[in-house]
Design a protein around this motif. Structure first.
Motif, PDB file in Angstrom:
ATOM      1  N   PRO A 177      50.043 -22.943 -30.927  1.00 40.42           N
ATOM      2  CA  PRO A 177      51.369 -22.403 -30.606  1.00 40.42           C
ATOM      3  C   PRO A 177      52.289 -22.441 -31.824  1.00 40.42           C
ATOM      4  O   PRO A 177      52.402 -23.466 -32.499  1.00 40.42           O
ATOM      5  N   HIS A 178      52.894 -21.315 -32.112  1.00 38.02           N
ATOM      6  CA  HIS A 178      53.848 -21.194 -33.221  1.00 38.02           C
ATOM      7  C   HIS A 178      53.193 -21.433 -34.584  1.00 38.02           C
ATOM      8  O   HIS A 178      53.886 -21.618 -35.590  1.00 38.02           O
ATOM      9  N   GLY A 179      51.860 -21.452 -34.630  1.00 43.61           N
ATOM     10  CA  GLY A 179      51.167 -21.655 -35.892  1.00 43.61           C
ATOM     11  C   GLY A 179      50.786 -20.331 -36.530  1.00 43.61           C
ATOM     12  O   GLY A 179      51.021 -19.253 -35.976  1.00 43.61           O
ATOM     13  N   PRO A 180      50.171 -20.386 -37.710  1.00 48.56           N
ATOM     14  CA  PRO A 180      49.764 -19.150 -38.382  1.00 48.56           C
ATOM     15  C   PRO A 180      48.620 -18.466 -37.637  1.00 48.56           C
ATOM     16  O   PRO A 180      47.868 -19.104 -36.899  1.00 48.56           O
ATOM     17  N   GLN A 181      48.497 -17.184 -37.848  1.00 41.14           N
ATOM     18  CA  GLN A 181      47.421 -16.418 -37.235  1.00 41.14           C
ATOM     19  C   GLN A 181      46.098 -16.716 -37.945  1.00 41.14           C
ATOM     20  O   GLN A 181      46.058 -16.862 -39.162  1.00 41.14           O
ATOM     21  N   GLY A 182      45.025 -16.815 -37.160  1.00 37.13           N
ATOM     22  CA  GLY A 182      43.701 -16.992 -37.726  1.00 37.13           C
ATOM     23  C   GLY A 182      42.910 -15.703 -37.633  1.00 37.13           C
ATOM     24  O   GLY A 182      43.316 -14.747 -36.965  1.00 37.13           O
ATOM     25  N   LYS A 183      41.773 -15.670 -38.309  1.00 32.02           N
ATOM     26  CA  LYS A 183      40.911 -14.487 -38.283  1.00 32.02           C
ATOM     27  C   LYS A 183      39.928 -14.604 -37.121  1.00 32.02           C
ATOM     28  O   LYS A 183      39.261 -15.629 -36.964  1.00 32.02           O
ATOM     29  N   LEU A 184      39.851 -13.555 -36.330  1.00 29.38           N
ATOM     30  CA  LEU A 184      38.963 -13.511 -35.168  1.00 29.38           C
ATOM     31  C   LEU A 184      37.787 -12.593 -35.490  1.00 29.38           C
ATOM     32  O   LEU A 184      37.973 -11.417 -35.800  1.00 29.38           O
ATOM     33  N   LEU A 185      36.582 -13.142 -35.435  1.00 30.48           N
ATOM     34  CA  LEU A 185      35.368 -12.390 -35.750  1.00 30.48           C
ATOM     35  C   LEU A 185      34.761 -11.817 -34.482  1.00 30.48           C
ATOM     36  O   LEU A 185      34.671 -12.495 -33.458  1.00 30.48           O
ATOM     37  N   CYS A 186      34.319 -10.578 -34.577  1.00 33.70           N
ATOM     38  CA  CYS A 186      33.684  -9.906 -33.442  1.00 33.70           C
ATOM     39  C   CYS A 186      32.521  -9.067 -33.947  1.00 33.70           C
ATOM     40  O   CYS A 186      32.630  -8.407 -34.985  1.00 33.70           O
ATOM     41  N   LEU A 187      31.405  -9.125 -33.248  1.00 34.82           N
ATOM     42  CA  LEU A 187      30.267  -8.243 -33.495  1.00 34.82           C
ATOM     43  C   LEU A 187      30.161  -7.293 -32.308  1.00 34.82           C
ATOM     44  O   LEU A 187      29.619  -7.661 -31.260  1.00 34.82           O
ATOM     45  N   PRO A 188      30.695  -6.088 -32.419  1.00 29.13           N
ATOM     46  CA  PRO A 188      30.739  -5.179 -31.265  1.00 29.13           C
ATOM     47  C   PRO A 188      29.380  -4.916 -30.629  1.00 29.13           C
ATOM     48  O   PRO A 188      29.294  -4.725 -29.414  1.00 29.13           O
ATOM     49  N   GLU A 189      28.315  -4.920 -31.442  1.00 34.75           N
ATOM     50  CA  GLU A 189      26.988  -4.657 -30.883  1.00 34.75           C
ATOM     51  C   GLU A 189      26.524  -5.763 -29.947  1.00 34.75           C
ATOM     52  O   GLU A 189      25.672  -5.539 -29.084  1.00 34.75           O
ATOM     53  N   ALA A 190      27.076  -6.958 -30.112  1.00 29.13           N
ATOM     54  CA  ALA A 190      26.616  -8.099 -29.315  1.00 29.13           C
ATOM     55  C   ALA A 190      27.176  -8.082 -27.900  1.00 29.13           C
ATOM     56  O   ALA A 190      26.577  -8.659 -26.986  1.00 29.13           O
ATOM     57  N   GLY A 191      28.319  -7.447 -27.704  1.00 25.33           N
ATOM     58  CA  GLY A 191      28.911  -7.416 -26.373  1.00 25.33           C
ATOM     59  C   GLY A 191      30.423  -7.382 -26.455  1.00 25.33           C
ATOM     60  O   GLY A 191      31.015  -7.507 -27.531  1.00 25.33           O
ATOM     61  N   HIS A 192      31.030  -7.210 -25.312  1.00 27.10           N
ATOM     62  CA  HIS A 192      32.483  -7.105 -25.231  1.00 27.10           C
ATOM     63  C   HIS A 192      33.041  -8.302 -24.464  1.00 27.10           C
ATOM     64  O   HIS A 192      32.346  -8.927 -23.664  1.00 27.10           O
ATOM     65  N   PHE A 193      34.298  -8.588 -24.715  1.00 24.82           N
ATOM     66  CA  PHE A 193      34.950  -9.693 -24.020  1.00 24.82           C
ATOM     67  C   PHE A 193      36.394  -9.311 -23.751  1.00 24.82           C
ATOM     68  O   PHE A 193      36.932  -8.367 -24.338  1.00 24.82           O
ATOM     69  N   ARG A 194      37.008 -10.054 -22.834  1.00 26.76           N
ATOM     70  CA  ARG A 194      38.385  -9.781 -22.440  1.00 26.76           C
ATOM     71  C   ARG A 194      39.352 -10.482 -23.383  1.00 26.76           C
ATOM     72  O   ARG A 194      38.992 -11.453 -24.056  1.00 26.76           O
ATOM     73  N   ALA A 195      40.581  -9.998 -23.388  1.00 35.30           N
ATOM     74  CA  ALA A 195      41.588 -10.603 -24.263  1.00 35.30           C
ATOM     75  C   ALA A 195      41.823 -12.067 -23.915  1.00 35.30           C
ATOM     76  O   ALA A 195      42.026 -12.902 -24.803  1.00 35.30           O
ATOM     77  N   ASP A 196      41.772 -12.413 -22.616  1.00 33.15           N
ATOM     78  CA  ASP A 196      42.038 -13.812 -22.280  1.00 33.15           C
ATOM     79  C   ASP A 196      40.855 -14.722 -22.603  1.00 33.15           C
ATOM     80  O   ASP A 196      40.965 -15.943 -22.501  1.00 33.15           O
ATOM     81  N   ASP A 197      39.711 -14.137 -23.015  1.00 32.24           N
ATOM     82  CA  ASP A 197      38.610 -14.968 -23.512  1.00 32.24           C
ATOM     83  C   ASP A 197      38.970 -15.635 -24.837  1.00 32.24           C
ATOM     84  O   ASP A 197      38.325 -16.618 -25.234  1.00 32.24           O
ATOM     85  N   THR A 198      39.974 -15.115 -25.533  1.00 38.66           N
ATOM     86  CA  THR A 198      40.382 -15.730 -26.797  1.00 38.66           C
ATOM     87  C   THR A 198      41.195 -17.004 -26.572  1.00 38.66           C
ATOM     88  O   THR A 198      41.639 -17.623 -27.539  1.00 38.66           O
ATOM     89  N   ARG A 199      41.343 -17.407 -25.333  1.00 39.70           N
ATOM     90  CA  ARG A 199      41.990 -18.687 -25.048  1.00 39.70           C
ATOM     91  C   ARG A 199      40.992 -19.844 -25.144  1.00 39.70           C
ATOM     92  O   ARG A 199      41.337 -20.992 -24.896  1.00 39.70           O
ATOM     93  N   LYS A 200      39.763 -19.529 -25.514  1.00 39.97           N
ATOM     94  CA  LYS A 200      38.725 -20.536 -25.744  1.00 39.97           C
ATOM     95  C   LYS A 200      37.982 -20.108 -27.005  1.00 39.97           C
ATOM     96  O   LYS A 200      37.239 -19.124 -26.993  1.00 39.97           O
TER      97      LYS A 200
END
Length: 298
Positions: A177-200
């Motif tokens: 919370p209120h911290g700097p943004q981190g880099k989120l890695l995704c491999l689209p070929e592996a599958g899709h996920f929901r936005a609220d999955d980024t809470r873990k």
């Protein structure tokens, strides 16, 4: 109060990265509803009261990808009816769908009795729902508010090989919370996920770009994808998958995987991984319970 809860659910669905503290607080002081399949209520009856030690069936949804059980929870009776109608559900002969009302905060402790429980889904309509994983439901069951910010985990396996030929995509994610943004890695070929999955989130091995994160659910998809490309030994994949589920505290999904292994005559493999997990996470009752049920089946 119903309108307030519905508004907060919709806001959490539309803005999954925003604070959920108001939603958690409202959940603890609002009545909620479950869907059950039971004998019809007579016309002169207004309600049916469950006794403290009584068990009752509730409607659940099974995660088609990981096998965990998600329980739909509704903020109002109308939402229950909409859920049944939207899915064209038909009751079995002699039964009918009924809504079950629960006093504020009581629904969360009921989830302890759900086998392979992954979490609850707060349902408004087919286009609006919010997922609360087991880890958040457990805290709400104690009458407390889950902390803000994503759950952060270390890499649960010794190494993971990302396919070199796969296209990687990067986004940004709030790690604190209120911290700097981190880099989120995704491999689209592996599958899709929901936005609220980024809470873990799981921390990936650092590289020249600094700390890189991946949604835990997407990490599990990447494990499966890498296994399919390398034609790896399925036993090694299930070892990594079960270890990862336990490391991410996704106990309902881990329990479902253990049942899958047992059904295929691989009880010893599940037992070996669970025993190792007990040594690494001695304070986690969920792992000990799974091992106990494996050793002493009903």
């Amino acid at each position: 109060m119903v309108e307030t809860l519905e508004h907060l659910i919709r806001r959490a669905a539309d803005h999954p990265r925003q604070t959920r503290t108001p939603l958690y607080r409202e959940l603890l002081r609002s009545e909620t509803f479950l869907l059950t399949l039971d004998a019809p209520i007579r016309q002169e009856q207004v309600l049916r009261v469950s006794h403290p030690d009584e068990t009752f069936p509730i409607w659940v949804d099974k995660d088609p990808e990981l096998g965990g059980i998600w329980v739909p929870v509704f903020p109002a009776r109308d939402a229950v009816a909409d859920y049944v109608a939207a899915r064209n559900m038909a009751p079995t002969p002699g039964k009918e769908f009924l809504w079950m009302e629960h006093k504020p905060g009581t629904v969360f402790s009921l989830m302890n009795g759900v086998k392979c429980f992954a979490g609850i889904r707060l349902y408004l309509d087919e286009n609006c729902s919010v997922s609360l994983p087991w880890s958040e439901v457990r805290i709400l069951a104690e009458g407390a508010l889950p902390p803000e910010g994503p759950e952060i985990y270390d890499l649960p396996v010794t190494h993971v090989v990302l396919p070199l030929s796969s296209r990687a995509a990067f986004g940004s994610v709030s790690v604190a919370p209120h911290g700097p943004q981190g880099k989120l890695l995704c491999l689209p070929e592996a599958g899709h996920f929901r936005a609220d999955d980024t809470r873990k989130l799981v921390r990936m091995p650092p590289n020249s770009q600094g700390d890189v994160w991946m949604a835990c659910r997407h990490f599990l998809q990447v494990l499966r994808f890498a296994c399919s490309l390398e034609d790896a030994e399925p036993r090694h994949y299930t070892n990594d998958l079960l270890s990862s589920l336990l490391g991410f505290r996704m106990y309902g999904e881990a329990e479902a995987l253990c049942e899958w292994l047992i059904g295929r005559g691989r009880r010893d493999q599940a037992r070996r991984i669970l025993k190792a997990a007990v040594r690494h996470f001695p304070s986690e009752p969920g792992i000990a319970r799974m091992l106990r049920e494996l050793e002493f089946p009903h």
